[in-house]
Design a protein around this motif. Structure first.
Motif, mmCIF file in Angstrom:
data_model
loop_
_atom_site.group_PDB
_atom_site.id
_atom_site.type_symbol
_atom_site.label_atom_id
_atom_site.label_comp_id
_atom_site.label_asym_id
_atom_site.label_seq_id
_atom_site.Cartn_x
_atom_site.Cartn_y
_atom_site.Cartn_z
ATOM 1 N N TYR A 1 102.754 41.989 83.868
ATOM 2 C CA TYR A 1 102.281 41.029 82.858
ATOM 3 C C TYR A 1 102.592 39.603 83.299
ATOM 4 N N ALA A 2 102.432 39.332 84.615
ATOM 5 C CA ALA A 2 102.739 38.002 85.159
ATOM 6 C C ALA A 2 101.886 36.923 84.518
ATOM 7 N N THR A 3 100.652 37.239 84.165
ATOM 8 C CA THR A 3 99.755 36.233 83.599
ATOM 9 C C THR A 3 100.190 35.782 82.212
ATOM 10 N N LYS A 4 100.983 36.583 81.501
ATOM 11 C CA LYS A 4 101.414 36.228 80.151
ATOM 12 C C LYS A 4 102.664 35.356 80.166
ATOM 13 N N ASN A 5 103.365 35.313 81.330
ATOM 14 C CA ASN A 5 104.560 34.488 81.450
ATOM 15 C C ASN A 5 105.560 34.801 80.334
ATOM 16 N N TRP B 1 102.519 43.262 73.561
ATOM 17 C CA TRP B 1 102.150 42.581 72.318
ATOM 18 C C TRP B 1 102.818 41.215 72.163
ATOM 19 N N ALA B 2 103.796 40.920 73.009
ATOM 20 C CA ALA B 2 104.515 39.654 72.848
ATOM 21 C C ALA B 2 103.635 38.460 73.177
ATOM 22 N N GLY B 3 104.010 37.320 72.538
ATOM 23 C CA GLY B 3 103.366 36.062 72.909
ATOM 24 C C GLY B 3 103.993 35.547 74.183
ATOM 25 N N HIS B 4 105.298 35.264 74.093
ATOM 26 C CA HIS B 4 106.006 34.788 75.281
ATOM 27 C C HIS B 4 107.454 35.265 75.335
ATOM 28 N N ARG B 5 107.970 35.860 74.256
ATOM 29 C CA ARG B 5 109.403 36.166 74.247
ATOM 30 C C ARG B 5 109.654 37.632 73.848
ATOM 31 N N VAL B 6 110.648 38.227 74.537
ATOM 32 C CA VAL B 6 111.095 39.594 74.250
ATOM 33 C C VAL B 6 112.620 39.590 74.290
ATOM 34 N N LEU B 7 113.241 40.346 73.382
ATOM 35 C CA LEU B 7 114.703 40.417 73.335
ATOM 36 C C LEU B 7 115.129 41.883 73.346
ATOM 37 N N LEU B 8 116.055 42.208 74.294
ATOM 38 C CA LEU B 8 116.634 43.555 74.369
ATOM 39 C C LEU B 8 118.107 43.460 73.975
ATOM 40 N N VAL B 9 118.487 44.199 72.933
ATOM 41 C CA VAL B 9 119.864 44.193 72.433
ATOM 42 C C VAL B 9 120.423 45.613 72.557
ATOM 43 N N VAL B 10 121.600 45.730 73.199
ATOM 44 C CA VAL B 10 122.255 47.037 73.352
ATOM 45 C C VAL B 10 123.707 46.896 72.932
ATOM 46 N N LYS B 11 124.164 47.724 71.962
ATOM 47 C CA LYS B 11 125.535 47.690 71.489
ATOM 48 C C LYS B 11 126.079 49.126 71.443
ATOM 49 N N GLU C 1 112.799 43.495 70.525
ATOM 50 C CA GLU C 1 112.047 42.624 69.618
ATOM 51 C C GLU C 1 111.068 41.771 70.424
ATOM 52 N N ASP C 2 109.988 41.375 69.762
ATOM 53 C CA ASP C 2 109.023 40.494 70.427
ATOM 54 C C ASP C 2 108.497 39.496 69.414
ATOM 55 N N ASP C 3 107.789 38.461 69.933
ATOM 56 C CA ASP C 3 107.218 37.424 69.054
ATOM 57 C C ASP C 3 105.727 37.623 68.858
ATOM 58 N N GLY C 4 105.292 38.873 68.936
ATOM 59 C CA GLY C 4 103.881 39.167 68.753
ATOM 60 C C GLY C 4 103.478 39.225 67.290
ATOM 61 N N PRO C 5 102.321 39.820 67.014
ATOM 62 C CA PRO C 5 101.812 39.857 65.629
ATOM 63 C C PRO C 5 102.596 40.808 64.723
ATOM 64 N N GLY C 6 103.396 41.694 65.299
ATOM 65 C CA GLY C 6 104.146 42.640 64.474
ATOM 66 C C GLY C 6 103.261 43.792 63.995
ATOM 67 N N ILE C 7 103.866 44.689 63.224
ATOM 68 C CA ILE C 7 103.159 45.869 62.718
ATOM 69 C C ILE C 7 103.300 45.898 61.201
ATOM 70 N N VAL D 1 111.269 51.116 62.755
ATOM 71 C CA VAL D 1 110.347 50.033 63.118
ATOM 72 C C VAL D 1 110.250 49.070 61.944
ATOM 73 N N ASP D 2 110.546 47.796 62.216
ATOM 74 C CA ASP D 2 110.416 46.779 61.160
ATOM 75 C C ASP D 2 110.037 45.451 61.814
ATOM 76 N N ARG D 3 110.210 44.338 61.087
ATOM 77 C CA ARG D 3 109.838 43.021 61.614
ATOM 78 C C ARG D 3 111.072 42.300 62.123
ATOM 79 N N SER D 4 110.920 41.647 63.292
ATOM 80 C CA SER D 4 112.032 40.919 63.893
ATOM 81 C C SER D 4 112.386 39.704 63.043
ATOM 82 N N PRO D 5 113.640 39.560 62.587
ATOM 83 C CA PRO D 5 114.009 38.396 61.766
ATOM 84 C C PRO D 5 114.049 37.101 62.574
ATOM 85 N N GLU D 6 114.197 37.228 63.913
ATOM 86 C CA GLU D 6 114.308 36.021 64.746
ATOM 87 C C GLU D 6 112.963 35.590 65.311
ATOM 88 N N PHE D 7 112.167 36.556 65.816
ATOM 89 C CA PHE D 7 110.903 36.206 66.467
ATOM 90 C C PHE D 7 109.697 36.381 65.556
#
Length: 455
Positions: A324-328, A362-372, A389-395, A437-443
């Protein structure tokens, strides 16, 4: 089974009742012999009591007819006889014994008694009781000896026993039939749960039921639970085999895309592109091996080794950035130090790879991976919390369940096979975890959260 049990029980019952009948018959015979002994003894004593000595002490006087203890002693050939012998050539016979040969009898000393039978005589087989006695006379110190014998033919004794044996056979036969019928009824009642299991199995085979779902006795609960577990395992195994090819095709999609991107690229040096292509071919080979093994086994293992997460996450993200290099897209990590996954490495790569690829797609430009890691008291291995999480349109909430179905894509215009999230669900389910599956509170886009319990 019921027929075999009934036949076996019938033979055992027949043997048991036969033994009981033989025991009762012998016991009755002994009782009858004892009763015969007492009866003949009483007759002998009655005769002795009514036998007298004349006043001179030299002659015995027989009992009178009206003192006979049984009228059968008056009838010739009645089978009941009385014979007395004594001093001075005394010999007396009851009317029933007239003309009979009792020469085999021997005189007894006073106080002696003898019960014998059956013995063979010219009159047939006899039981007899003899008793020796000394009758006092008027002369002091003088007595007259007498031996009284009472005899009875064997056929009278055997007739009584035959009546008892006949009644015993009839009643034992009736009892045996009743017990067999009762046993069949009890057997039929006790086998009802097994017939219920067989009926439920037929319903499962015909597709009318998913499992054995009736209420069974405690003794069959373990069996039915194992049958249900086997049915579930067999169906899951069959489903895994059916999905393996689709999952394999989906797993190979990203490496193939990287290879195609590298081959189509006109920039970069040839050695670097060759190395990248070889890396993807090697990954494809690993994916094929993993999917084939996953078709046979999948899920939490008791002695699974700890697989570090951070390094594999970086490798996956590097591959996706090329696709997905073109999406940066910028992928950020929030991975706890020392975070590990207890299971198969291939399961971890499939789990993170599908979630990250979906986010990149589905992301616009940002993705976050959290592992605890999630330690839990009393557990040897901590749980794991992983979210993407991503900053896309969501579900939309109403579409979440549909998106998680195999072969369904969130947007039909977007290229894909629609089984990536289904693979994630299968892996999470195999590790007894939960996917939310829910909506990202940050993105503001979609957030996929996986929770694996401690063990």
């Amino acid at each position: 089974m019921a027929a075999r049990a009934a036949i076996a029980t019938g033979f055992v019952l027949a043997g048991f009742l036969g033994l009981v009948g033989l025991t009762l018959s012998q016991a009755n015979k002994q009782r009858a012999l004892s009763a015969l002994h007492d009866r003949l003894q009483n007759f002998a004593i009655a005769y002795i009591t009514n036998t007298e000595v004349n006043r001179y002490g030299n002659k015995l006087l027989p009992p009178s007819a009206d003192t006979l203890p049984d009228p059968n002693f008056l009838h010739p050939g009645s089978g009941l006889y009385a014979v007395a012998v004594g001093d001075y050539g005394y010999h007396w016979e009851s009317s029933s014994a007239v003309g009979r040969d009792f020469s085999f009898l021997k005189p007894l000393e006073p106080g002696q008694s003898l019960f014998v039978g059956p013995v063979d005589t010219r009159m047939g087989r006899l039981y007899y009781y003899s008793y020796g006695v000394a009758l006092d006379t008027d002369e002091k110190g003088k007595s007259v000896r007498l031996t009284m014998t009472v005899a009875q033919t064997e056929y009278q004794f055997e007739d009584q026993n035959a009546v008892f044996r006949h009644s015993l056979v009839i009643w034992l036969s009736i009892l045996g039939v009743m017990l067999i019928v009762l046993q069949l009824l009890l057997l039929r009642w006790s086998l009802t749960p097994l017939r219920k299991v067989a009926s439920d199995m037929s319903r499962v085979e015909s597709g009318d039921s998913e499992q054995l779902d009736s209420q069974y006795p405690l003794e069959l609960t373990g069996l039915t639970e194992r049958i249900n577990a086997f049915i579930t395992s067999e169906r899951e195994q069959r489903t895994r085999y059916r999905h393996t090819l689709a999952d394999l095709a989906h797993s190979l999609k990203t490496p193939l895309a990287v290879i195609r991107s590298q081959l189509e690229s006109t920039t970069g040096d040839e050695p670097a592109r060759r190395s990248s292509v070889l890396d993807q071919v090697r990954r494809m080979n690993e994916l094929v091996a993993y999917q084939l093994s996953r078709a046979a086994t999948s899920g939490r293992q008791t002695f699974a080794s700890a697989v570090p997460i951070a390094g594999h996450a970086e490798d996956l993200v590097q591959s996706l950035e090329k696709v997905y290099a073109t999406k940066n897209v910028l992928c950020e990590f929030d991975i706890e130090d020392g975070a590990v996954f207890y299971g198969e490495q291939g399961d971890l790569l499939e789990l993170m790879g599908n979630l990250l690829e979906n986010a990149f797609k589905w992301a616009g430009h940002r993705v976050l991976l959290v592992v605890k890691m999630r330690p839990q008291p009393g557990r040897q291995r901590p749980g794991l919390s992983l979210s993407v999480e991503d900053d896309g349109p969501g579900i939309a909430a109403e579409k979440i369940e549909k998106v998680l179905q195999r072969g369904v894509r969130g947007d039909e215009r977007v290229q894909g096979h629609g089984i990536g999230l289904s693979i994630v669900q299968d892996i999470v389910h195999a590790y007894q975890g939960e996917l939310v599956v829910d909506r990202s509170p940050e993105f503001g886009g979609a957030r996929f959260s996986v929770s694996l319990a401690a063990s």
